[in-house]
Design a protein around this motif. Structure first.
Motif, PDB file in Angstrom:
ATOM      1  N   PRO A  30       0.805  -1.072   0.033  1.00 41.30           N
ATOM      2  CA  PRO A  30      -0.098  -0.070  -0.180  1.00 41.30           C
ATOM      3  C   PRO A  30       0.906   1.221   0.097  1.00 41.30           C
ATOM      4  CG  PRO A  30       0.036  -1.103   2.096  1.00 41.30           C
ATOM      5  CD  PRO A  30       0.759  -2.003   1.175  1.00 41.30           C
ATOM      6  N   SER A  31       0.504   2.190  -0.688  1.00 39.38           N
ATOM      7  CA  SER A  31       1.359   3.426  -1.004  1.00 39.38           C
ATOM      8  C   SER A  31       0.643   4.585  -1.079  1.00 39.38           C
ATOM      9  CB  SER A  31       2.261   3.202  -2.251  1.00 39.38           C
ATOM     10  OG  SER A  31       1.375   3.057  -3.245  1.00 39.38           O
ATOM     11  N   ILE A  32       1.163   5.794  -0.815  1.00 39.19           N
ATOM     12  CA  ILE A  32       0.624   7.133  -0.958  1.00 39.19           C
ATOM     13  C   ILE A  32       1.565   7.663  -2.157  1.00 39.19           C
ATOM     14  CG2 ILE A  32       0.487   9.413  -0.101  1.00 39.19           C
ATOM     15  CD1 ILE A  32       0.387   8.278   2.645  1.00 39.19           C
ATOM     16  N   THR A  33       0.791   8.383  -3.082  1.00 42.76           N
ATOM     17  CA  THR A  33       1.469   8.593  -4.544  1.00 42.76           C
ATOM     18  C   THR A  33       1.112   9.975  -4.911  1.00 42.76           C
ATOM     19  OG1 THR A  33      -0.264   7.778  -6.060  1.00 42.76           O
ATOM     20  CG2 THR A  33       1.683   6.237  -5.173  1.00 42.76           C
ATOM     21  N   TYR A  34       1.991  10.781  -5.476  1.00 39.98           N
ATOM     22  CA  TYR A  34       1.667  12.114  -6.047  1.00 39.98           C
ATOM     23  C   TYR A  34       2.449  12.474  -7.257  1.00 39.98           C
ATOM     24  CZ  TYR A  34       5.733  13.839  -3.532  1.00 39.98           C
ATOM     25  OH  TYR A  34       6.951  13.986  -2.850  1.00 39.98           O
ATOM     26  N   LEU A  35       2.254  13.390  -7.970  1.00 39.04           N
ATOM     27  CA  LEU A  35       2.994  13.820  -8.991  1.00 39.04           C
ATOM     28  C   LEU A  35       3.457  15.151  -8.616  1.00 39.04           C
ATOM     29  CD1 LEU A  35       0.032  13.148 -11.360  1.00 39.04           C
ATOM     30  CD2 LEU A  35       2.229  12.112 -11.730  1.00 39.04           C
ATOM     31  N   ARG A  36       5.079  15.342  -9.026  1.00 41.16           N
ATOM     32  CA  ARG A  36       5.677  16.447  -8.775  1.00 41.16           C
ATOM     33  C   ARG A  36       5.549  17.119 -10.133  1.00 41.16           C
ATOM     34  NH1 ARG A  36      10.056  12.990  -8.484  1.00 41.16           N
ATOM     35  NH2 ARG A  36      11.290  14.431  -9.621  1.00 41.16           N
ATOM     36  N   THR A  37       5.369  18.409 -10.124  1.00 39.63           N
ATOM     37  CA  THR A  37       4.971  19.186 -11.141  1.00 39.63           C
ATOM     38  C   THR A  37       6.148  20.357 -11.522  1.00 39.63           C
ATOM     39  OG1 THR A  37       3.577  20.642 -10.100  1.00 39.63           O
ATOM     40  CG2 THR A  37       2.675  18.806 -10.681  1.00 39.63           C
ATOM     41  N   THR A  77       2.095  -1.838  -9.930  1.00 38.91           N
ATOM     42  CA  THR A  77       2.073  -0.706  -8.994  1.00 38.91           C
ATOM     43  C   THR A  77       1.179   0.405  -9.486  1.00 38.91           C
ATOM     44  OG1 THR A  77       3.925   0.471 -10.061  1.00 38.91           O
ATOM     45  CG2 THR A  77       4.448  -1.013  -8.152  1.00 38.91           C
ATOM     46  N   GLY A  78       0.387   1.147  -8.257  1.00 35.35           N
ATOM     47  CA  GLY A  78      -0.530   2.269  -8.839  1.00 35.35           C
ATOM     48  C   GLY A  78       0.167   3.372  -8.729  1.00 35.35           C
ATOM     49  N   LYS A  79      -0.066   4.407  -9.407  1.00 32.44           N
ATOM     50  CA  LYS A  79       0.569   5.762  -9.189  1.00 32.44           C
ATOM     51  C   LYS A  79      -0.461   6.718  -9.712  1.00 32.44           C
ATOM     52  CE  LYS A  79       5.245   3.980  -9.857  1.00 32.44           C
ATOM     53  NZ  LYS A  79       6.637   4.092 -10.200  1.00 32.44           N
ATOM     54  N   GLY A  80      -0.041   8.030  -9.575  1.00 33.50           N
ATOM     55  CA  GLY A  80      -0.672   9.041  -9.922  1.00 33.50           C
ATOM     56  C   GLY A  80      -1.186   9.966  -8.868  1.00 33.50           C
TER      57      GLY A  80
END
Length: 222
Positions: A30-37, A77-80
Motif C-alpha cells: 500500500p502506498s501514497i503517491t503524488y505527481l511532482r510538477t 503498482t498504482g501511481k498518480g
C-alpha cells in the motif's frame, strides 16, 4: 575417472549452494503517491492531492554474500495523484485526477545487518526500477475531454516507460527453516517526465509531471 567424478560432485555442490542463495517471495505494498510538477509560472502547475494506491508482486533476492543481495522481481503498482493548473483558454483553475498502473521491474541492492534480535535482521535497500504503463484514467474515466479540445483516451496523455530511484529500509524475521517475513518503508522518486499531452496536443510548453511514491512494503519469502 576419479577426477571427473570429483569435478561433477564439486559442480553439484556449487549448484546446490547457488540455489540456496536465491530467496523468492510475494510482496504487498500500500502506498501514497503524488505527481511532482513543473511548468512556466503562468500555467501554475502544482500538486493538489495525493492518492492512495496498492501494489504488489513477486520478489527475488539473490545473495552474493552473507549479508548482501541483488533484489528484483515483477511488480504491479498504482501511481498518480491530482494536479491543478491555470488554463488561459477557460481563465480558470482546472484539475485532473490521474490514476496510472504500471508493471515494474526493480533493480536494487539490499544490505542486511547481523541479527539485531533473535532471528531478526535490518535491511537497507538502494537502486532503481524500470516500468511500463499498462492502464490510465483521468477523473476516473478511460476517456477525457479537455476544455476546448477533442475527446481522447486518457492513457494516451502519458508516455509508456517510467523509471525511478528507490531508497528503503526495513526488518526481516525468520519464522521457519526457509520462511521469512519482512516489513519496511520505501521511497520511489520518478525520473521521467510522463506527460506527452499538454506539450504535444494542448499547446502548453515545458510542462513536467513525474511520479512519486511512499510505500509500505510487507512480504513473505519462501
Amino acid at each position: 575417472m576419479k577426477k571427473l567424478l570429483l569435478a561433477l560432485l564439486t559442480l553439484g555442490a556449487s549448484a546446490g549452494t547457488a540455489s540456496a542463495q536465491v530467496e523468492i517471495g510475494l510482496k504487498l505494498s500500500p502506498s501514497i503517491t503524488y505527481l511532482r510538477t513543473d511548468s512556466p509560472s503562468a500555467l501554475n502547475f502544482r500538486n493538489d492531492k495525493s492518492k492512495l494506491s496498492l501494489g504488489g508482486g513477486l520478489v527475488v533476492d539473490y545473495f552474493f554474500g552473507q549479508n548482501y543481495a541483488f533484489s528484483s522481481g515483477l511488480m504491479l503498482t498504482g501511481k498518480g495523484g491530482t494536479i491543478r493548473y491555470y488554463d488561459a483558454n477557460t481563465r480558470n483553475d482546472e484539475t485532473q485526477k490521474i490514476s496510472l498502473q504500471y508493471l515494474e521491474v526493480p533493480i536494487t541492492v539490499k544490505l542486511f545487518t547481523n541479527d539485531v534480535a533473535t532471528d531478526t535482521k535490518l535491511y537497507f535497500q538502494l537502486g532503481g526500477s524500470a516500468g511500463a504503463l499498462i492502464a490510465g484514467r483521468i477523473n476516473d474515466g478511460k476517456r477525457y475531454i479537455a476544455p476546448g479540445a477533442k475527446e481522447s483516451e486518457s492513457i494516451k496523455h502519458f508516455i509508456v516507460p517510467d523509471a525511478a530511484v528507490i531508497i528503503g529500509a526495513g526488518a526481516e524475521y525468520q519464522v521457519g527453516q526457509s520462511t521469512k517475513v519482512f516489513g519496511g518503508l520505501s521511497y520511489h522518486r520518478g525520473l521521467v517526465n510522463i506527460d506527452k499531452y499538454f506539450d504535444k496536443d494542448y499547446g502548453f510548453q515545458d510542462v513536467t509531471l513525474k511520479n512519486n511514491e511512499f510505500a509500505l512494503d510487507l512480504g513473505l519469502k519462501f
